[in-house]
Design an enzyme around this catalytic site. Structure first.
Site, mmCIF file in Angstrom:
data_model
loop_
_atom_site.group_PDB
_atom_site.id
_atom_site.type_symbol
_atom_site.label_atom_id
_atom_site.label_comp_id
_atom_site.label_asym_id
_atom_site.label_seq_id
_atom_site.Cartn_x
_atom_site.Cartn_y
_atom_site.Cartn_z
ATOM 1 N N HIS A 51 0.834 -1.203 0.000
ATOM 2 C CA HIS A 51 0.000 0.000 0.000
ATOM 3 C C HIS A 51 0.869 1.254 0.000
ATOM 4 C CE1 HIS A 51 -2.300 -3.316 1.700
ATOM 5 N NE2 HIS A 51 -3.400 -2.700 1.313
ATOM 6 N N ILE A 210 -10.238 9.087 0.978
ATOM 7 C CA ILE A 210 -10.212 7.954 0.044
ATOM 8 C C ILE A 210 -10.071 6.657 0.827
ATOM 9 C CG2 ILE A 210 -8.771 6.788 -1.717
ATOM 10 C CD1 ILE A 210 -10.257 9.098 -2.946
ATOM 11 N N HIS A 282 -4.142 3.385 -3.408
ATOM 12 C CA HIS A 282 -4.295 2.865 -2.038
ATOM 13 C C HIS A 282 -3.497 1.580 -1.812
ATOM 14 C CE1 HIS A 282 -6.213 1.094 1.544
ATOM 15 N NE2 HIS A 282 -6.173 -0.017 0.839
ATOM 16 N N ARG A 377 -16.681 -18.054 39.789
ATOM 17 C CA ARG A 377 -16.512 -16.589 39.707
ATOM 18 C C ARG A 377 -16.204 -16.032 41.094
ATOM 19 N NH1 ARG A 377 -22.252 -13.527 39.556
ATOM 20 N NH2 ARG A 377 -23.488 -15.111 40.575
ATOM 21 N N GLU A 431 -17.012 -4.205 25.248
ATOM 22 C CA GLU A 431 -16.160 -5.392 25.354
ATOM 23 C C GLU A 431 -14.988 -5.325 24.389
ATOM 24 O OE1 GLU A 431 -19.441 -5.446 24.778
ATOM 25 O OE2 GLU A 431 -20.248 -6.142 26.693
ATOM 26 N N PHE A 457 -20.274 -12.970 25.490
ATOM 27 C CA PHE A 457 -19.918 -11.702 24.848
ATOM 28 C C PHE A 457 -18.441 -11.637 24.462
ATOM 29 C CE2 PHE A 457 -23.525 -10.165 27.726
ATOM 30 C CZ PHE A 457 -24.480 -10.552 26.800
ATOM 31 N N HIS A 493 -27.645 -15.500 26.316
ATOM 32 C CA HIS A 493 -26.537 -15.296 27.243
ATOM 33 C C HIS A 493 -25.761 -16.579 27.522
ATOM 34 C CE1 HIS A 493 -28.292 -11.436 27.682
ATOM 35 N NE2 HIS A 493 -27.671 -11.113 28.801
ATOM 36 N N ARG A 540 -21.381 -19.143 36.999
ATOM 37 C CA ARG A 540 -22.265 -18.344 37.857
ATOM 38 C C ARG A 540 -22.716 -19.181 39.056
ATOM 39 N NH1 ARG A 540 -28.424 -17.436 37.656
ATOM 40 N NH2 ARG A 540 -28.627 -15.671 39.067
HETATM 41 C C1 LIG Z 1 -11.202 -4.659 10.071
HETATM 42 C C2 LIG Z 1 -10.687 -4.470 8.679
HETATM 43 N N1 LIG Z 1 -11.553 -4.463 7.648
HETATM 44 C C3 LIG Z 1 -11.107 -4.347 6.388
HETATM 45 C C4 LIG Z 1 -9.781 -4.216 6.130
HETATM 46 C C5 LIG Z 1 -9.284 -4.141 4.696
HETATM 47 N N2 LIG Z 1 -8.819 -2.774 4.394
HETATM 48 C C6 LIG Z 1 -7.538 -2.442 4.468
HETATM 49 S S1 LIG Z 1 -7.255 -0.833 4.139
HETATM 50 C C7 LIG Z 1 -8.903 -0.552 3.874
HETATM 51 C C8 LIG Z 1 -9.377 0.824 3.488
HETATM 52 C C9 LIG Z 1 -8.942 1.790 4.490
HETATM 53 O O1 LIG Z 1 -9.167 3.072 4.054
HETATM 54 P P1 LIG Z 1 -8.352 4.255 4.706
HETATM 55 O O2 LIG Z 1 -8.256 4.044 6.154
HETATM 56 O O3 LIG Z 1 -8.944 5.511 4.220
HETATM 57 O O4 LIG Z 1 -6.898 4.041 4.140
HETATM 58 P P2 LIG Z 1 -6.243 4.766 2.872
HETATM 59 O O5 LIG Z 1 -7.089 4.398 1.689
HETATM 60 O O6 LIG Z 1 -6.259 6.203 3.146
HETATM 61 O O7 LIG Z 1 -4.875 4.167 2.790
HETATM 62 C C10 LIG Z 1 -9.628 -1.713 4.031
HETATM 63 C C11 LIG Z 1 -11.090 -1.816 3.851
HETATM 64 C C12 LIG Z 1 -8.902 -4.222 7.235
HETATM 65 N N3 LIG Z 1 -7.588 -4.119 7.087
HETATM 66 N N4 LIG Z 1 -9.378 -4.308 8.496
#
Ligand SMILES: Cc1ncc(C[n+]2csc(CCOP(=O)(O)OP(=O)(O)O)c2C)c(N)n1
Length: 686
Positions: A51, A210, A282, A377, A431, A457, A493, A540
């Site tokens: 990236h 973005i 990206h 507990r 949590e 949970f 639960h 519990r």
């Molecule tokens: C919990 C989770 N869901 C999905 C992803 C996949 N993912 C990685 S980067 C991204 C987009 C993130 O966008 P942003 O934070 O704006 O990063 P930028 O495009 O500016 O680098 C996604 C969906 C991830 N890493 N973690």
């Protein structure tokens, strides 16, 4: 452009003259930031994946932060009072790796940068804690780093309250993306940090508008500054490509009496001639042509992976900035009184007090005399009373179930907004945020966090629990109400698959004690396992004591052990965990009386059992013709003990709403059912 303030303004601590003194000429700043950009572009290009957009877009922010603000020492990367930097947007890992290389962290040399994302390299796809010094946490699942940082900032304040500014006084900086802020965990984290007024926490948001699918506006129209302000944060906006605006915003944030969000407006992939500002930059290599265009646009003519020596020197000098402060801190530590210093150093190393094993042993002796009949507990609360006396570093808490989780003991005062002298955290009904904050605390060091909720949970906390395992850290999750035995609250639960689901996480001890003695032993295991997080599953309902005589060995540390033998002529083995051990013991009594000698094996922890030598495991599994397992959960995992043909007495679906004894009868989890099943099988085998 200077920052336009929204939310709560705060005074600056550094005068404009000081700021100017630290100022780096613009040309030099640009070249230093471009070193990050090109290392990132080149590494992603060579790896054919990664990236580049985030490192290119945030290089100016990172350059200002690390050349003018971050207090850290690449030569002593574990210095306790260093500022923490968390790259919550872990996909932008090349930003962090570039910084560590440029600043002179030995673990990341240029070969590591060239081996980005390759097998065995320290430069994994997303930053992984423990791969290289300078990586403060494993990040990648968006939002986790942000929530970890809340725990780090909390640990800093807790230790500050105990040891004072002389020894603990540092900032936690976070770089978060749009994704981090969109994830639900961010709401839990920011609400909690704002409530506690963790003013040394500074979140730098890469506000580039973005994400992967395109503009953030496709899916979100939140005013993030307003959101943070509503949770009690100080908020700022600044141009993320203007070094002076960046510095001024960070300076203001450092002086705030609340945590601060700085919305840095940036362009993703800054410097890429045709792809910058778009989702195309990206998460994929830019391609040779685009990189050539970036070289031209940014005036960079060095070969790939080469940082011109004058720029590298400037970065290495920046890396030396805090060495003096570190030495002064070391002098202050050396000058502290001997007891304080010894305790501080012990806590930061993560060692327990030497007396701890004896304290637990004495407590086990007491229990063997008294044999209390209590829910586990309550047993947990009882042993915590002993533990929290002996260990000054435990920080208890619960996600709003304190009275049910029994996590609070007499020594623990409440941690309050702005007052961190207590040791008990009310995490609220959060949590996921709790588990991630606990991870941040464990990563920070000097404290051992434990926190409670209902086992069912754990689903809400699981992503952070998994990361605790991946990182190999000592977070202790206290999960009460661990079966249908919780009764009337019903199937929403009542955990059914949760024990199996948590056991499926590698490097995670799921400890399910059967009585007070086993609970004490399980707590000892959890506290002594520095590189394995634990879940302690507790009931519990009240349980009969099953360990009624003193044993100096921690038998639970074997994972499974023979609780009740039957001699060489044993024909039945019953394996059970937690609340079902007393059922196994009752079934054994009946089977013995009916002429079927029966062994009972208590199984408090699958993972520890697998770590035993083979001959031990074989001896425990035994060779009786009939094997039965009893656990008020699903069968998954138990075939290891009973084989595919073994008898499993437990759950096959969801529970029901009724008093616990009725449910055990209804679902057939009884000693009588075990006896009947054993005799049926014995009839078949004769
Ligand atoms: C919990 C989770 N869901 C999905 C992803 C996949 N993912 C990685 S980067 C991204 C987009 C993130 O966008 P942003 O934070 O704006 O990063 P930028 O495009 O500016 O680098 C996604 C969906 C991830 N890493 N973690």
């Amino acid at each position: 452009m200077s920052p336009a303030f929204s939310g709560h303004d705060a005074p600056t601590v550094q005068s404009p003259a000081d700021l100017r003194a630290n100022m780096i000429p613009r040309d030099k700043h640009d070249r230093m930031a471009n070193a990050i950009r090109f290392l990132s572009m080149d590494a992603v290009e060579k790896a054919k994946s990664g990236h580049p957009g985030l490192p290119m877009g945030t290089a100016d922010i990172a350059t200002v932060l690390f050349t003018r603000f971050m207090t850290h020492d690449p030569k002593k990367p574990h210095w306790a009072d260093r500022d923490r930097f968390v790259l919550s947007a872990g996909h932008g890992s090349m930003l962090l790796y570039s910084l560590l290389y440029l600043l002179g962290y030995e673990d990341i040399d240029i070969d590591e940068i060239k081996n980005f994302r390759q097998l065995g390299s320290r430069t994994a796809g997303h930053p992984e804690y423990g791969h290289a010094a300078g990586i403060e946490t494993t990040t990648g699942p968006l939002g986790q780093g942000l929530a970890n940082s809340v725990g780090m900032a909390l640990a800093e304040r807790l230790l500050n309250a105990r040891y004072g500014d002389e020894l603990v006084d540092h900032y936690t900086y976070v770089l978060a993306g749009d994704g981090c802020l969109m994830e639900g965990i961010s709401q839990e984290a920011i609400a909690f940090a704002g409530h506690l007024r963790l003013n040394k926490l500074i979140v730098m948001w890469d506000d580039n508008r973005i994400s992967i699918d395109g503009p953030v506006s496709l899916a979100d129209s939140t005013d993030q500054c307003e959101r943070f302000a509503a949770s009690g944060w100080h908020t700022l906006r600044a141009d993320g490509h203007d070094p002076e605006a960046i510095a001024s915003a960070i300076e203001t944030a450092r002086a705030s009496d609340r945590p601060t969000l700085i919305a840095f407006r940036t362009t993703i992939g800054h410097g890429a001639p045709t792809k910058s500002g778009t989702a195309k930059v990206h998460g994929s290599p830019l391609g040779a042509e685009e990189i050539a265009g970036a070289r031209e646009a940014l005036g960079w003519d060095a070969e790939p992976f080469v940082v011109p020596s004058d720029i590298l020197d400037d970065w290495r000098l920046a890396g030396l900035r805090s060495a003096k402060e570190r030495k002064e801190w070391e002098k202050r530590l050396a000058a502290a009184d001997a007891d304080t210093r010894a305790e501080f150093e012990r806590r930061m190393r993560g060692d327990l007090p030497e007396a701890f094993p004896d304290v637990i042993d004495d407590y086990k002796k007491k229990l063997a005399k008294e044999n209390p009949k209590v829910a586990t507990r309550n047993a947990s609360e009882m042993v915590l009373e002993v533990i929290n006396d002996c260990l000054s570093e435990t920080i208890g808490g619960s996600a709003d179930l304190t009275g049910s989780n029994n996590t609070r003991t007499s020594q623990l005062d409440t941690v309050k907004p702005g007052d961190f002298s207590g040791r008990y955290v009310h995490y609220g009904i959060r949590e996921h945020g709790m588990a991630a904050a606990m991870n941040g605390m464990a990563l920070h060091g000097g404290v051992i966090p434990y926190g409670g909720t209902f086992l069912t949970f754990s689903d809400y906390a699981r992503p952070a629990m998994r990361l605790a395992s991946l990182m190999g850290i000592r977070s202790i999750f206290v999960m009460t109400h661990d079966s249908i035995g919780l009764g009337e609250d019903g199937p929403t639960h009542q955990p059914v698959e949760h024990l199996a689901a948590l056991r499926a996480i590698p490097n995670h001890y799921v400890l399910r004690p059967a009585d007070t003695v086993e609970t004490a032993e399980c707590w000892q295991i959890a506290l002594e396992s520095r590189k394995v997080p634990s879940t302690i599953a507790l009931t519990r309902q009240k349980l009969e004591p099953v360990r009624i005589s003193y044993d100096d060995e921690n038998l639970c540390a074997r994972g499974a052990y023979e609780l009740a033998p039957a001699g060489d002529d044993a024909v039945v083995t019953i394996f059970a965990s937690g609340s079902e051990v007393e059922i196994a013991v009752a079934a054994k009594k009946q089977l013995d009386e009916r002429g079927h000698p029966t062994r009972v094996v208590s199984v408090p922890c699958f993972e520890l059992f697998e770590a035993q030598p083979e001959d031990y495991r074989e001896a425990i599994l035994g060779e009786t013709p009939v094997r039965i397992a009893i656990e008020a959960g699903i069968r998954q995992g138990w075939d290891r003990f009973i084989g595919p043909d073994g008898v499993f007495i437990g759950m096959t679906g969801f529970g029901a709403s009724a008093p616990a004894p009725d449910l055990y009868k209804h679902f057939g989890i009884t000693a009588e059912a075990a006896v009947q099943a054993a005799e049926a099988r014995l009839g078949e085998t004769q």
